[in-house]
Design an enzyme around this catalytic site. Structure first.
Site, PDB file in Angstrom:
ATOM      1  N   ASP A  40      -2.493  -4.584  -7.502  1.00 16.07           N
ATOM      2  CA  ASP A  40      -2.107  -5.421  -6.362  1.00 16.07           C
ATOM      3  C   ASP A  40      -3.122  -5.203  -5.244  1.00 16.07           C
ATOM      4  O   ASP A  40      -3.978  -4.312  -5.314  1.00 16.07           O
ATOM      5  CB  ASP A  40      -0.703  -5.020  -5.915  1.00 16.07           C
ATOM      6  CG  ASP A  40      -0.048  -6.036  -4.986  1.00 16.07           C
ATOM      7  OD1 ASP A  40      -0.659  -7.095  -4.722  1.00 16.07           O
ATOM      8  OD2 ASP A  40       1.078  -5.770  -4.537  1.00 16.07           O
ATOM      9  N   GLU A  54      -7.775  -8.095  -3.286  1.00 13.92           N
ATOM     10  CA  GLU A  54      -8.700  -9.137  -2.819  1.00 13.92           C
ATOM     11  C   GLU A  54     -10.005  -8.578  -2.205  1.00 13.92           C
ATOM     12  O   GLU A  54     -11.045  -9.246  -2.385  1.00 13.92           O
ATOM     13  CB  GLU A  54      -8.001 -10.050  -1.796  1.00 13.92           C
ATOM     14  CG  GLU A  54      -6.825 -10.800  -2.352  1.00 13.92           C
ATOM     15  CD  GLU A  54      -5.570  -9.925  -2.482  1.00 13.92           C
ATOM     16  OE1 GLU A  54      -4.762 -10.188  -3.381  1.00 13.92           O
ATOM     17  OE2 GLU A  54      -5.429  -8.972  -1.687  1.00 13.92           O
ATOM     18  N   ASP A  63       3.093 -13.112  -3.139  1.00 10.11           N
ATOM     19  CA  ASP A  63       4.325 -12.926  -2.361  1.00 10.11           C
ATOM     20  C   ASP A  63       4.930 -14.271  -1.970  1.00 10.11           C
ATOM     21  O   ASP A  63       4.602 -14.840  -0.920  1.00 10.11           O
ATOM     22  CB  ASP A  63       4.033 -12.085  -1.115  1.00 10.11           C
ATOM     23  CG  ASP A  63       3.585 -10.680  -1.468  1.00 10.11           C
ATOM     24  OD1 ASP A  63       3.782 -10.282  -2.624  1.00 10.11           O
ATOM     25  OD2 ASP A  63       3.042  -9.993  -0.588  1.00 10.11           O
TER      26      ASP A  63
END
Length: 685
Positions: A246, A249, A322
């Site tokens: 997670d 990025e 999310d």
């Protein structure tokens, strides 16, 4: 602009042809699309940095485009079969006993589940790999309990898996061995002054791994070793643990645009602005390699990534991030997953129930229906939400969700067979209408219903509150059967919309005439408990009275399929002669006839039907055959050259009829034909 991932590929499609453009650039990119006329499209590509590195894909069909694109970037990985089951996640299961209790409740309610997840709170001070011993005092025992609570399975030896989160930010403290070693080796991203970059994330003051540094590639792999060596590794883990990447990025709480400054420096002097969109792919790539290489021989890893780029499909699954527990986010999630499939990344899905919020029971049921027809099927929730594991629902909602989970598991052979196809051809697992019917202009704009691989299954998830019916588009002059009721609907040459019942317990799911769907109908607690279960064949006859389908099987865990250890069958229903008053249903070996097309990346020259895997399922049989759409009641149903079989016939509409209504159904009871063998059944009338 994408929040989490970037796949800079574009398709231009018309009834005449399909072309594609892939721009291999890692910086922030915008694409403006304009339609000057009904027959023209103009695009304007703007990238912050990089070079012009453009690939033109001439098509001329969607199938050709996917093949050309996958030649450049790779196909979706053939996943571990268990990873296509249901995943139960929450931020966070609070301790070891919580995990054990949740698994126990699934078992008590006879709800199937394959994977339990741990979010960031398992880690002491969010130092990934390091267990919080206050709440997880016995991590290895807990993992083993998850793996062993169900009955042992002959082919895999374990029942359930665990997925644990490992994010790319490392807490900057000297007693954290992962950070300390990475810092000492110079494996961390630098700021513009060429000093170790410090940002803020879940771990507090954090540094970030620089996976552009070649030295990290081998070192990262060593961290996942479960056996003690000369350097630190994750010995408080097991081979049943897989990984969730997670925040890759990367996400930086105090950074510009909540990410890393664009003038940060990666190995080789590259500024972050040049490689931002590639960063997340490298992380999941190397994690995938690490999990694969921790065992010898290797077994297939499962890695979930939030950030992705062209080529990420080779390293696992992605999810849409999310989302909110709203009807709008449920609907848009379907469209996002379809678009990512078009971008070559088939193993994808959205968080069931929405990450934020507390969906009411109606919404949660509909979300489970959406999730059950996505390649990646996971429920997840924020720590501030109410607990919403499916066994906590009141009736009738609990019973409906239980049925949805069992439906997903019965269809696992369909999903796995579809993934074999995409791993070889690049064709997406979820196929919008323009892919399945490229000449039908009326279907080009449809993005809320889709086909599952080449199975013939067409699904229209319901994403509207209070819906009692749904409108479904049929793209051709063919019969489509309701999967549950066998009601026959008729399409038209120019396409046709039909209205179908869609109460809360109903899913608009259809079988295209001309398809044979293989399922496993015995309820089990997990996918690994199904490996020796018999099959049901659903034969949905076309207007011309024919049907075809495929079934692909292997051990679902290892890479032995690349050595030819698999079963790949073709089922065909056809008339022996044009005017014949009989139907011949047969099974033949596709592995033997098309070995070079069987497995991604390996052109097998020969195939042995008696391979080790085939021998391990020698006794697996077809226990039921359901033939839908016969025009007349049979007089005889026999094994070719053998004795009469037990069967029942229910009259109804035939496939060749022009009217709609409940179709005729022939049930052939336990013909005792084997999945690994050639056979034929003859139906005469």
């Amino acid at each position: 602009m994408s929040i989490y991932g970037s796949i800079p590929v574009l398709h231009a499609h018309s009834t005449d042809s399909t072309v594609g453009i892939f721009h291999a650039v890692g910086s922030e990119t915008w694409i403006d699309v304009a339609h000057g006329s009904a027959k023209s499209t103009e695009t304007h590509w703007v990238s912050e940095s990089g070079i012009m590195d453009i690939f033109l894909m001439p098509g001329p069909t969607p199938e050709d485009i996917f093949k050309q694109y996958s030649t450049l970037t790779g196909t979706s990985v053939l996943p571990a079969q268990w990873s296509l089951g249901y995943h139960q996640c929450r931020w966070n299961y609070v301790n070891s006993d919580d995990i054990r209790t949740v698994q126990k409740r699934f078992d008590e309610e006879d709800m199937p589940v394959d994977v339990f997840w741990l979010d960031i709170e398992y880690a002491e001070d969010h130092k990934y790999f390091i267990w919080d011993k206050k709440n997880f005092p016995d991590p290895v025992e807990m993992i083993n309990d998850v793996a062993a609570l169900g009955r042992k399975c002959l082919l895999t030896g374990i029942r359930d898996q665990m997925v644990v989160i490992v994010d790319p930010h490392l807490k900057r403290v000297s007693d954290y061995p992962v950070y300390k070693k990475a810092s000492d080796l110079g494996f961390l991203v630098k700021n513009k002054n060429n000093d170790e970059y410090e940002g803020w994330c879940w771990s507090g003051s954090s540094a970030w791994m620089d996976f552009f540094h070649p030295g990290t590639w081998t070192w990262w792999t060593t961290l996942f070793k479960t056996e003690k060596g000369s350097d630190w590794s994750w010995t408080e883990s097991t081979n049943a643990v897989h990984i969730w990447n997670d925040m890759n990025e990367p996400s930086v709480f105090n950074g510009p645009e909540i990410t890393m400054p664009k003038d940060n420096i990666h190995f080789g002097g590259w500024e972050h602005r040049d490689v931002h969109n590639i960063n997340g792919m490298l992380y999941s790539n190397l994690t995938y390699q690490a999990v694969r290489e921790r065992t010898s021989p290797s077994t297939r890893p499962f890695v979930l990534t939030r950030s992705f780029y062209a080529g990420s499909q080779r390293f696992g699954a992605m999810w849409t991030g999310d989302n909110l527990g709203t009807w709008e986010h449920m609907a848009v999630g379907v469209k996002i997953v379809l678009s990512v499939n078009i971008g070559g990344f088939s193993f994808s899905g959205s968080d069931v129930g929405g990450f934020f919020g507390n969906p009411d029971p109606e919404m949660l049921v509909r979300w489970y229906q959406v999730g059950a027809f996505a390649p990646f099927f996971r429920a997840h929730a924020h720590l501030d939400t109410k607990r919403r594991e499916p066994f906590l629902l009141d009736q009738p909602y609990k019973g409906i969700v239980k049925g949805i989970l069992r439906l997903r598991y019965s269809l696992l052979p369909v999903w796995y067979t579809a993934f074999r196809e995409t791993s070889v051809t690049g064709l997406p697992v979820l196929r919008p209408h323009y892919v399945a019917f490229p000449k039908d202009a009326n279907g080009f704009n449809i993005d809320d219903q889709y086909f599952i691989g080449s199975s013939g299954l067409l699904v229209k998830p319901v994403t509207e509150k209070g819906a009692k019916e749904a409108t479904v588009y049929l793209p051709e002059d063919q019969v489509y059967y309701d999967y549950f009721t066998q009601h026959a609907y008729r399409g038209a040459a120019k396409g046709k919309e039909i209205t179908v019942p869609a109460d809360l317990h109903q899913i608009p799911l259809f079988v295209r005439g001309g398809s044979i769907v293989s399922t496993r109908e015995r309820p089990r607690r997990s996918s690994t408990s199904m490996n020796l279960d018999p099959f049901t064949l659903r034969v949905a006859l076309s207007k011309t009275g024919t049907a075809r389908g495929e079934l692909y099987l292997d051990d679902g865990v290892t890479y032995e399929h690349q050595q030819g250890h698999f079963v790949w069958r073709e089922f065909v229903a056809e008339k022996p002669q044009k005017q014949s008053r009989s139907l011949r249903l047969s099974s033949k070996d596709l592995g033997a006839s098309r070995p070079q097309e069987a497995v991604d990346g390996v052109a097998l020259q020969t195939f042995n039907p008696q391979n080790a895997y085939a021998k391990s399922i020698t006794d697996v049989r077809v226990e039921k055959i359901v033939v839908v759409g016969l025009n007349e009641k049979p007089k005889s149903v026999k094994i070719e050259g053998g004795t009469e079989l037990a069967w029942e016939y229910g009259p109804g509409v035939g496939a060749a009829d022009k009217k709609e209504g409940s179709a005729s159904v022939l049930h052939i009871k336990d013909p005792k034909v084997l999945v690994t063998q050639d056979w034929a059944i003859v139906i005469e009338w």
